[in-house]
Design an enzyme around this catalytic site. Sequence first.
Site, PDB file in Angstrom:
ATOM      1  N   LYS A  68       0.856  -1.190   0.000  1.00  0.00           N
ATOM      2  CA  LYS A  68       0.000   0.000   0.000  1.00  0.00           C
ATOM      3  C   LYS A  68       0.886   1.232   0.000  1.00  0.00           C
ATOM      4  CE  LYS A  68      -3.958   2.105   0.526  1.00  0.00           C
ATOM      5  NZ  LYS A  68      -3.669   2.790  -0.741  1.00  0.00           N
ATOM      6  N   LYS A  94       5.249   3.594   8.396  1.00  0.00           N
ATOM      7  CA  LYS A  94       4.077   4.465   8.570  1.00  0.00           C
ATOM      8  C   LYS A  94       2.801   3.630   8.622  1.00  0.00           C
ATOM      9  CE  LYS A  94       4.010   7.830   5.800  1.00  0.00           C
ATOM     10  NZ  LYS A  94       3.841   8.924   4.831  1.00  0.00           N
ATOM     11  N   LYS A 128       5.418   2.019  -3.061  1.00  0.00           N
ATOM     12  CA  LYS A 128       5.317   3.356  -3.658  1.00  0.00           C
ATOM     13  C   LYS A 128       5.525   3.212  -5.152  1.00  0.00           C
ATOM     14  CE  LYS A 128       4.652   7.646  -2.383  1.00  0.00           C
ATOM     15  NZ  LYS A 128       3.832   8.165  -1.277  1.00  0.00           N
ATOM     16  N   GLY A 179      -2.880   8.267  -4.225  1.00  0.00           N
ATOM     17  CA  GLY A 179      -2.266   9.470  -4.796  1.00  0.00           C
ATOM     18  C   GLY A 179      -1.029   9.906  -4.021  1.00  0.00           C
ATOM     19  N   ASP A 180      -0.336  10.865  -4.566  1.00  0.00           N
ATOM     20  CA  ASP A 180       0.789  11.537  -3.909  1.00  0.00           C
ATOM     21  C   ASP A 180       1.026  12.807  -4.734  1.00  0.00           C
ATOM     22  OD1 ASP A 180       3.021  11.075  -1.757  1.00  0.00           O
ATOM     23  OD2 ASP A 180       4.154  11.695  -3.500  1.00  0.00           O
ATOM     24  N   THR A 218      -4.956  13.574   5.126  1.00  0.00           N
ATOM     25  CA  THR A 218      -3.552  13.739   5.512  1.00  0.00           C
ATOM     26  C   THR A 218      -3.364  15.061   6.266  1.00  0.00           C
ATOM     27  OG1 THR A 218      -2.945  12.508   3.536  1.00  0.00           O
ATOM     28  CG2 THR A 218      -1.168  13.626   4.690  1.00  0.00           C
ATOM     29  N   ASN A 243      -2.411  19.105  -1.888  1.00  0.00           N
ATOM     30  CA  ASN A 243      -3.427  18.447  -1.071  1.00  0.00           C
ATOM     31  C   ASN A 243      -3.115  18.531   0.425  1.00  0.00           C
ATOM     32  OD1 ASN A 243      -4.013  15.648   0.359  1.00  0.00           O
ATOM     33  ND2 ASN A 243      -5.707  16.073  -1.016  1.00  0.00           N
ATOM     34  N   SER A 248      -7.123   5.830   3.791  1.00  0.00           N
ATOM     35  CA  SER A 248      -7.081   4.908   2.646  1.00  0.00           C
ATOM     36  C   SER A 248      -7.443   3.495   3.122  1.00  0.00           C
ATOM     37  CB  SER A 248      -5.689   4.884   2.024  1.00  0.00           C
ATOM     38  OG  SER A 248      -5.561   5.914   1.076  1.00  0.00           O
TER      39      SER A 248
HETATM   40  P1  NDP Z   1       0.609  17.890  -4.298  1.00  0.00           P
HETATM   41  O1  NDP Z   1       1.071  17.540  -5.639  1.00  0.00           O
HETATM   42  O2  NDP Z   1      -0.844  18.065  -4.066  1.00  0.00           O
HETATM   43  O3  NDP Z   1       1.338  19.228  -3.793  1.00  0.00           O
HETATM   44  C1  NDP Z   1       2.733  19.316  -3.678  1.00  0.00           C
HETATM   45  C2  NDP Z   1       3.099  20.729  -3.266  1.00  0.00           C
HETATM   46  O4  NDP Z   1       4.499  20.790  -3.029  1.00  0.00           O
HETATM   47  C3  NDP Z   1       2.818  21.760  -4.339  1.00  0.00           C
HETATM   48  O5  NDP Z   1       2.541  22.965  -3.708  1.00  0.00           O
HETATM   49  C4  NDP Z   1       4.134  21.829  -5.102  1.00  0.00           C
HETATM   50  O6  NDP Z   1       4.342  23.049  -5.776  1.00  0.00           O
HETATM   51  C5  NDP Z   1       5.108  21.691  -3.959  1.00  0.00           C
HETATM   52  N1  NDP Z   1       6.364  21.096  -4.437  1.00  0.00           N
HETATM   53  C6  NDP Z   1       6.541  19.888  -5.018  1.00  0.00           C
HETATM   54  N2  NDP Z   1       7.823  19.679  -5.326  1.00  0.00           N
HETATM   55  C7  NDP Z   1       8.467  20.790  -4.914  1.00  0.00           C
HETATM   56  C8  NDP Z   1       9.820  21.200  -4.933  1.00  0.00           C
HETATM   57  N3  NDP Z   1      10.786  20.408  -5.416  1.00  0.00           N
HETATM   58  N4  NDP Z   1      10.108  22.415  -4.389  1.00  0.00           N
HETATM   59  C9  NDP Z   1       9.141  23.215  -3.864  1.00  0.00           C
HETATM   60  N5  NDP Z   1       7.843  22.880  -3.823  1.00  0.00           N
HETATM   61  C10 NDP Z   1       7.524  21.694  -4.332  1.00  0.00           C
HETATM   62  O7  NDP Z   1       1.204  16.792  -3.307  1.00  0.00           O
HETATM   63  P2  NDP Z   1       0.711  16.373  -1.862  1.00  0.00           P
HETATM   64  O8  NDP Z   1       0.220  17.561  -1.131  1.00  0.00           O
HETATM   65  O9  NDP Z   1      -0.156  15.191  -2.003  1.00  0.00           O
HETATM   66  O10 NDP Z   1       2.080  15.859  -1.210  1.00  0.00           O
HETATM   67  C11 NDP Z   1       2.959  16.733  -0.494  1.00  0.00           C
HETATM   68  C12 NDP Z   1       3.868  15.896   0.384  1.00  0.00           C
HETATM   69  O11 NDP Z   1       3.074  15.126   1.306  1.00  0.00           O
HETATM   70  C13 NDP Z   1       4.748  14.871  -0.327  1.00  0.00           C
HETATM   71  O12 NDP Z   1       5.949  14.719   0.388  1.00  0.00           O
HETATM   72  C14 NDP Z   1       3.947  13.581  -0.213  1.00  0.00           C
HETATM   73  O13 NDP Z   1       4.746  12.435  -0.341  1.00  0.00           O
HETATM   74  C15 NDP Z   1       3.391  13.742   1.191  1.00  0.00           C
HETATM   75  N6  NDP Z   1       2.223  12.942   1.513  1.00  0.00           N
HETATM   76  C16 NDP Z   1       1.071  13.043   0.777  1.00  0.00           C
HETATM   77  C17 NDP Z   1      -0.027  12.308   1.130  1.00  0.00           C
HETATM   78  C18 NDP Z   1      -1.347  12.469   0.442  1.00  0.00           C
HETATM   79  O14 NDP Z   1      -2.325  11.909   0.940  1.00  0.00           O
HETATM   80  N7  NDP Z   1      -1.445  13.194  -0.649  1.00  0.00           N
HETATM   81  C19 NDP Z   1       0.017  11.335   2.250  1.00  0.00           C
HETATM   82  C20 NDP Z   1       1.249  11.371   3.000  1.00  0.00           C
HETATM   83  C21 NDP Z   1       2.293  12.124   2.607  1.00  0.00           C
HETATM   84  P3  NDP Z   1       4.091  23.117  -7.379  1.00  0.00           P
HETATM   85  O15 NDP Z   1       2.617  22.991  -7.544  1.00  0.00           O
HETATM   86  O16 NDP Z   1       4.647  24.413  -7.819  1.00  0.00           O
HETATM   87  O17 NDP Z   1       4.852  21.933  -7.946  1.00  0.00           O
END
Ligand code: NDP
Length: 451
Positions: A90, A114, A126, A165-166, A209, A241, A384
């Site tokens: 997962k 986790k 992943k 998603g991620d 999250t 997200n 999830s």
């Molecule tokens: P999204 O794609 O929804 O958002 C990612 C955000 O981070 C955007 O604002 C993006 O900006 C920014 N970002 C991405 N890469 C970079 C970078 N290299 N430098 C600066 N800003 C960056 O992703 P999520 O919100 O889903 O995920 C965010 C984090 O949370 C990740 O680490 C993910 O693994 C983790 N996570 C997510 C979960 C989920 O349920 N979605 C669950 C657990 C962990 P821009 O739009 O400009 O690219």
Amino acid sequence: MNIIDETLEHLKLSNCNTDGTFFQAVKEVLESISPLIESDKRYQENSIVKRLVVPDRQIQFQVSWLDDNNQIQVNNGYRVQFNNALGPYKGGLRFHPSVNSGILKFLGFEQILKNSLTGLSMGGAKGGSDFDPKGKSDAEVMKFCRSFMMELQKYIGDRTDVPAGDIGVGAREIGYLFGTYKNITSKYDGVLTGKPFFFGGSLMRPEATGYGVVYFAKEMLEIEHKKPLLGQVCTVSGSGNVAIYTIEKLRDLGAIPVTCSDSKGFIYDKRGINVELLKEIKFQKRASLELYLETYKSAEYVKVEDYAEDSHGVWNIPCYAAFPCATQNELSLNDAKNLIANGVEIVTEGANMPTTPEATLLFQKEGVVFAPAKAANAGGVAVSGFEMSQNASMQRWTFEEVDLKLQETMRQISKKVALTAKDYGVERNYVDGANIVGFKKVADAMIAEGI
Ligand code: NDP
């Protein structure tokens, strides 16, 4: 050489340079669990450490798709099925140009512990692609998703491996992926989570999250006898997200989240970020944060090129609580120094491994409450898990039911982590606490299963 050093040395020699984040994640975990490995010989006798750091399998495949100009585009697709001692594999799918096998190994490894922390039956995995959904039309995203799923469907199933998603994979992408899976297999089962509600998604999965991150921070503040979030200034990075729903829940609890960021810059709005406007900019328009200024002229927008050297602008803003919610290694030692100088009391990781090891050590040394990602952001995968339960039993739970279960899950995780840290003589070290709790359950299952 002890087993921990031996395993790290072996990894250094066997992995290529792109595996830096994987090595960083493994090193942190192995250092945390070393007292347990020393005190319980079963783990060494069963070579648990050596077995845990090698994925069960890694799948890499070609994804060719036609763009809007009828040109063939080619990307790499991946799935790392890391460990299924506790349940079906997962973990999310990430679509971002930076994706490679090393990053997915780091994320898959973190996911094992986790998922274990949630108390649910889920293994760790992943996947993703170096495809960039940004700037692509809906038709292009759909064609990419169809091609990606044509291959991925061979390896997944509701009892085998359940992706979600991620970064870069939200409801739109999950919808196209699920549609393709259904077309190919004729099965309407819970093979993906994070599905839109009308075809089997769980209520509150999008929020889970971010809301979970804030619930976790709230619990930690209580455990640490610190002031609650009510009325406190908070800084958040990211505007995806996780960041958006972290901001929303902070606001609901009466805190004042004053920042958000993306890869181009950050917004500082002293009165508190307007989350409805942020959703419109990011979820509907998929636009740059600069657009925020059209509505709120008094807010500040700072571009990445104007950040000071070795500084991620958002961490220069004074706050009581900081929530890094964008991506890995986005909070450096220098950022940690700035946050501490400005009086931060708690750092709660929303993104996976957003804080560098040096910054983490400094926070811990300076007495800042540090809540690590694998505990603090486990609410997403927990819901999830709830989605999988609802799909399997053909039931739908209400928003309130899911929310209560999420709050209880975050409370249980925070308690277990804090108690375990105390039991192992590292009181207040929640990194070690989370790693030990997560590891122990997986390791015991691996021993029970044999090889
Ligand atoms: P999204 O794609 O929804 O958002 C990612 C955000 O981070 C955007 O604002 C993006 O900006 C920014 N970002 C991405 N890469 C970079 C970078 N290299 N430098 C600066 N800003 C960056 O992703 P999520 O919100 O889903 O995920 C965010 C984090 O949370 C990740 O680490 C993910 O693994 C983790 N996570 C997510 C979960 C989920 O349920 N979605 C669950 C657990 C962990 P821009 O739009 O400009 O690219």
